[in-house]
Design an enzyme around this catalytic site. Structure first.
Site, short mmCIF file in Angstrom:
data_model
loop_
_atom_site.label_atom_id
_atom_site.label_comp_id
_atom_site.label_asym_id
_atom_site.label_seq_id
_atom_site.Cartn_x
_atom_site.Cartn_y
_atom_site.Cartn_z
N GLU A 162 3.91 -5.75 7.12
CA GLU A 162 3.13 -4.68 7.76
C GLU A 162 3.48 -4.49 9.23
O GLU A 162 3.43 -3.38 9.76
CB GLU A 162 1.63 -4.97 7.63
CG GLU A 162 1.04 -4.72 6.26
CD GLU A 162 1.18 -5.89 5.31
OE1 GLU A 162 1.99 -6.81 5.59
OE2 GLU A 162 0.49 -5.90 4.28
N GLY B 43 0.43 -5.13 0.79
CA GLY B 43 -0.69 -5.08 -0.15
C GLY B 43 -0.33 -5.65 -1.51
O GLY B 43 -1.20 -6.10 -2.25
N ALA C 36 0.86 -1.19 0.00
CA ALA C 36 0.00 0.00 0.00
C ALA C 36 0.89 1.23 0.00
O ALA C 36 2.08 1.14 0.32
CB ALA C 36 -0.87 -0.03 1.25
N GLU D 108 -0.85 -9.25 -1.11
CA GLU D 108 -2.29 -9.45 -0.96
C GLU D 108 -2.98 -9.35 -2.33
O GLU D 108 -3.89 -10.12 -2.63
CB GLU D 108 -2.85 -8.41 0.02
CG GLU D 108 -2.38 -8.67 1.46
CD GLU D 108 -2.77 -7.56 2.43
OE1 GLU D 108 -2.40 -6.39 2.16
OE2 GLU D 108 -3.42 -7.85 3.44
C1 3H9 Z 1 0.46 -2.37 3.45
O1 3H9 Z 1 0.64 -2.84 2.35
C2 3H9 Z 1 -0.87 -2.41 4.14
C3 3H9 Z 1 -1.84 -3.38 3.56
O2 3H9 Z 1 -1.67 -4.65 4.13
C4 3H9 Z 1 -3.25 -3.01 3.87
C5 3H9 Z 1 -3.82 -1.82 3.16
C6 3H9 Z 1 -5.33 -1.68 3.38
N1 3H9 Z 1 4.63 3.52 0.04
O3 3H9 Z 1 13.16 1.65 0.37
P1 3H9 Z 1 13.62 2.39 -0.82
C7 3H9 Z 1 9.41 4.90 -1.22
S1 3H9 Z 1 1.69 -1.59 4.26
C8 3H9 Z 1 5.11 4.74 -0.24
O4 3H9 Z 1 14.68 3.41 -0.67
P2 3H9 Z 1 14.75 -0.02 -1.93
C9 3H9 Z 1 10.50 5.18 -0.22
O5 3H9 Z 1 10.06 6.04 0.79
C10 3H9 Z 1 3.04 -1.57 3.18
N2 3H9 Z 1 6.41 4.96 -0.53
O6 3H9 Z 1 14.04 1.40 -2.01
C11 3H9 Z 1 11.57 5.78 -1.10
O7 3H9 Z 1 11.22 7.13 -1.33
P3 3H9 Z 1 12.36 8.24 -1.47
C12 3H9 Z 1 3.75 -2.86 3.14
C13 3H9 Z 1 7.22 3.90 -0.54
O8 3H9 Z 1 14.96 -0.45 -3.31
C14 3H9 Z 1 11.40 5.03 -2.41
O9 3H9 Z 1 10.07 4.49 -2.39
N3 3H9 Z 1 4.93 -2.76 2.33
C15 3H9 Z 1 6.78 2.62 -0.25
O10 3H9 Z 1 15.89 0.04 -0.98
C16 3H9 Z 1 12.38 3.90 -2.59
O11 3H9 Z 1 12.32 3.06 -1.44
C17 3H9 Z 1 6.10 -2.44 2.88
O12 3H9 Z 1 6.24 -2.27 4.06
C18 3H9 Z 1 5.42 2.43 0.05
N4 3H9 Z 1 4.91 1.22 0.31
O13 3H9 Z 1 13.67 -0.98 -1.25
C19 3H9 Z 1 7.27 -2.32 1.90
N5 3H9 Z 1 7.83 1.76 -0.32
O14 3H9 Z 1 13.16 7.83 -2.65
C20 3H9 Z 1 7.94 -0.99 2.07
C21 3H9 Z 1 8.89 2.49 -0.66
O15 3H9 Z 1 11.60 9.51 -1.60
N6 3H9 Z 1 9.02 -0.81 1.14
N7 3H9 Z 1 8.53 3.79 -0.80
O16 3H9 Z 1 13.14 8.16 -0.18
C22 3H9 Z 1 10.21 -1.43 1.23
O17 3H9 Z 1 10.41 -2.29 2.06
C23 3H9 Z 1 11.29 -1.02 0.28
O18 3H9 Z 1 10.97 0.25 -0.23
C24 3H9 Z 1 11.50 -1.97 -0.94
C25 3H9 Z 1 12.50 -1.32 -1.93
C26 3H9 Z 1 12.06 -3.31 -0.44
C27 3H9 Z 1 10.22 -2.21 -1.69
#
Ligand code: 3H9
Length: 700
Positions: free
Chosen positions: A125, A102, A63, A105
């Site tokens: 999450e 998400g 998400a 999901e």
């Molecule tokens: C969820 O899904 C809830 C659902 O179950 C229910 C809903 C109803 N959103 O980490 P990076 C940005 S909760 C917005 O440096 P990497 C991040 O801030 C979510 N922004 O890259 C950064 O911005 P900036 C569950 C996001 O290659 C840029 O993207 N998912 C999101 O080292 C690059 O990110 C997670 O918890 C996001 N979801 O790693 C996964 N994700 O460049 C969260 C990233 O301005 N994400 N950004 O600083 C991660 O773990 C890592 O970003 C990922 C890539 C492994 C994907």
């Protein structure tokens, strides 16, 4: 339909492609696009199967976290996923990169899932103080069993595609080009007459669940999840998955998700998610700043700190030269490193072959000549300015041109150290936290003349050795220790005022700290604290300040290392000692310190935390830290502050800075201005009803 999701068809296969850089997060236009694309697929008579695939570096990574905490906008993800799943024609998720939260999901809303071998899938999450709230808590147990699903959701750790395939979360591993492989898989499914396979219609395998299962799971996770809100909520969801029908369990999941979303924990953990990314960006050091090439590293000093630092580089596959002053010290240093690795092997976290590989990367030197070809030299000797100056003067003579000269000082002035060299632009502080091979924080200390490429390279190297680096400026104690001193001071003062040390520690522990301030003092060494007390620049004129530490050091109670400090130690467990209470009482009488009665837990936390927050405000005013969130990262990674508090500055924001200042004024009346006068920035924010976060946003 928004551009972020597109629909196309080649023959009987439809492609629904998400393109929402950087990580294809499920922001509103993506949800709308998915909804419309799947409707289009349903209505497209030529299309027999749809493949959900993503452009860019990853499948949907979850998400959109920036939308959380704001009112939800329709269509809400669970609804989109339910509609996708209801489709009468088969749908396949084609996964590369990371299908997280998400994202997974959504993939579970498809009838089949294929992935490239390098892909990872998971429900992280919990790390954001949330639960998988788009039916993940109900779908994953149906796919891989409740125990494996709980393990994945409570740890938040993603599974590599191969393991996910074995577990049943991924149906097919695709070698080579994902689109081609997914297309072949879709065609095979069609030729086999595969039907939509809806996870919501599956049963949960209850064979592993007996009447004790959830109670035992709860007990098993208690230690690792202490204080966190979301893990228990996840457990409740999985309990629901085995006790009530799918539709009811989904409702329950939604209620529990909303509770998480509204919790202070999730706000704090989401804050840290962005804080940890923001701190990698240095305002005046653009991301395209050229880097220096680092192939070989030297570490000066083979003590516990130097050894731990050397291990970090070897673990990352870099050649390291450990320099000591003589063969004996060098052998001892290398021996400690080997022993540390052997312990890791014994715990099963490293193979004997990996141990050999790491040890082969670490060589020794006793002469400066032995490090003259190193690209980065980290000095990690005893904390003494004269010694450090001597070493840097020597390094100036022997180090190759362009080598980065780093000092692992925890308090000393980097500019003063740099000034003894002819190349102050190459000098920077690299403040590791003990044990250096375990703690994730690295304070990078920027001197007046530190070059931008030295900063950029240090930031990149920190990532290579898996540290979270925060760039700070020069001042006594930098960010972490400078703020830690008032925290320790308050703990000390309370002991002097008759509050039992163990009570202070228990209250801090219950608040979430990994260890209370007195336990930490004993661990760091009271002799070390006493040395800080004597060298403290701008130390307040106060004879009572850290006097208990001084008196304990005078009688040889140095902390854990001597078996006696603020506590007595039978092994590592602290035992209160009446001798310490008596010393504190005598000192209080001598200095005329009033004894406190009935101190509340609230007061203990206020004094520990608000004194720190105030110092943090001064640090921000002085520009020692770039952002309040950088300070938060320092405390969570280096000082055992729980992630669910978000760090001291976020905690101040969460409490309300007006309340922080009101409490400080109460203590100011009791103790005077020395420790309790609100910093101008804090006072100003409190007055204008703003938070540190808002201040940072308005400061760019
Ligand atoms: C969820 O899904 C809830 C659902 O179950 C229910 C809903 C109803 N959103 O980490 P990076 C940005 S909760 C917005 O440096 P990497 C991040 O801030 C979510 N922004 O890259 C950064 O911005 P900036 C569950 C996001 O290659 C840029 O993207 N998912 C999101 O080292 C690059 O990110 C997670 O918890 C996001 N979801 O790693 C996964 N994700 O460049 C969260 C990233 O301005 N994400 N950004 O600083 C991660 O773990 C890592 O970003 C990922 C890539 C492994 C994907």
């Amino acid at each position: 339909m928004g551009d972020v999701v597109s629909y196309s068809r080649e023959g009987e296969i439809a492609y629904i492609t998400v393109n929402n850089p950087p990580v294809n997060a499920l922001s509103l236009p993506v949800r709308q696009g998915l909804q419309q694309s799947f409707q289009k697929f349903a209505a497209d008579a030529e299309a027999k199967a749809a493949i959900l695939i993503c452009d860019g570096r990853t499948f949907i990574a979850g998400a959109d976290i920036t939308e959380f905490g704001k009112p939800p906008e329709d269509p809400w993800l669970p609804k989109v996923i339910a509609e996708m799943e209801a489709c009468e024609k088969i749908t396949i998720a084609a996964i590369h990169g990371t299908a997280l939260g998400g994202g997974l999901e959504t993939a579970m809303g498809c009838h089949y899932r294929c992935a490239v071998p390098a892909a990872k899938v998971g429900l992280p999450e919990v790390t954001l103080g949330l639960l998988p709230g788009a039916t993940g808590t109900q779908r994953l147990p149906r796919l891989i069993g409740p125990k494996a699903a709980l393990d994945a959701m409570i740890s938040g750790k993603p599974l590599p595609a191969g393991k996910a395939h074995q577990a049943g979360a991924v149906d097919e591993i695709v070698e080579g080009d994902l689109k081609a492989g997914a297309t072949a898989y879709a065609k095979r499914l069609l030729s086999e007459g595969a039907k939509p396979r809806r996870i919501s219609e599956m049963d949960v395998d209850k064979s592993e669940i007996d009447q004790h299962f959830f109670a035992e799971y709860r007990n098993g996770m208690a230690r690792a999840t202490r204080g966190f809100f979301a893990p228990e909520q996840i457990l409740k969801c999985v309990e629901a998955s085995v006790t009530v029908p799918y539709a009811d369990a989904v409702k329950r999941e939604n209620e529990l998700f909303m509770e998480c979303m509204m919790s202070t924990h999730s706000a704090a953990q989401r804050h840290l998610f962005f804080a940890e990314r923001a701190c990698t960006k240095v305002p005046d050091v653009p991301s395209n700043t050229p880097m220096r090439d680092i192939k070989k590293v030297a570490v000066l000093g083979g003590g516990t700190m130097g050894g731990g630092i050397a291990m970090n580089f070897a673990n990352a596959g870099l050649q390291v030269v450990l320099k000591e002053i003589n063969t004996e010290a060098l052998e001892r240093g290398l021996g400690i490193i080997r022993k540390n690795y052997e312990n890791t092997v014994a715990k099963g976290r490293m193979t004997p072959e990996q141990l050999d590989e790491c040890m082969a990367l670490i060589t020794g030197a006793i002469e400066y000549d032995g490090i003259s070809d190193c690209d980065l030299i980290v000095e990690a000797v005893f904390e003494n300015m004269a010694l450090k100056k001597e070493i840097f003067a020597e390094l100036d003579k022997v180090a190759k041109k362009g080598a980065i000269l780093a000092s692992n000082t925890s308090t000393l002035d980097i500019d003063e150290i740099a000034a003894v060299t002819s190349r102050p632009q190459d000098v920077i502080g690299w403040h590791f936290f003990a044990p250096a091979n375990v703690m994730t924080l690295l304070e990078l200390v920027r001197g007046k003349e530190t070059a931008k490429d030295v900063i950029a390279t240090s930031m990149a190297m920190a990532k290579t050795i898996r540290k979270t680096a925060v760039l700070v400026g020069v001042c006594f104690g930098f960010v972490g220790n400078r703020m830690f001193f008032p925290y320790i001071s308050e703990a000390q003062q309370m002991i002097l005022e008759g509050v039992p040390a163990e009570r202070i520690d228990q209250v801090a522990f219950d608040w979430g700290m990994a260890m209370g301030p007195n336990g930490v003092s004993d661990l760091s060494g009271l002799d070390v604290l006493d040395k800080v007390n004597s060298e403290w620049k701008d130390r307040p004129e106060d004879p009572a300040l850290w006097i208990v530490v001084r008196k304990l050091v005078e009688i040889g109670r140095f902390g854990q290392k001597t078996g006696k400090g603020i506590y007595n130690y039978a092994g590592r467990s602290p035992v209160p000692d009446p001798e310490v209470t008596a010393i504190a009482k005598a000192e209080a009488e001598r200095l005329g310190v009033a004894q406190l009665e009935n101190v509340s837990d609230e007061e203990i936390i206020e004094r520990l935390m608000f004194s720190m927050i105030n110092e943090g405000a001064l640090i921000l005013e002085e520009g020692i830290a770039s952002r309040p969130s950088d300070i938060d990262v320092v405390f969570v990674h280096g000082y055992g502050m729980p992630r669910y508090r978000g760090g001291p500055m976020h905690y101040g924001d969460a409490v309300g800075l007006d309340k922080v200042v009101a409490a400080m004024e109460k203590y100011r009346k009791r103790y005077g201005d020395t420790y309790w006068k609100p910093a101008p920035l804090l006072a100003e924010l409190a007055k204008s009803g703003k938070t540190f976060d808002q201040w940072a946003a308005s400061n760019g």
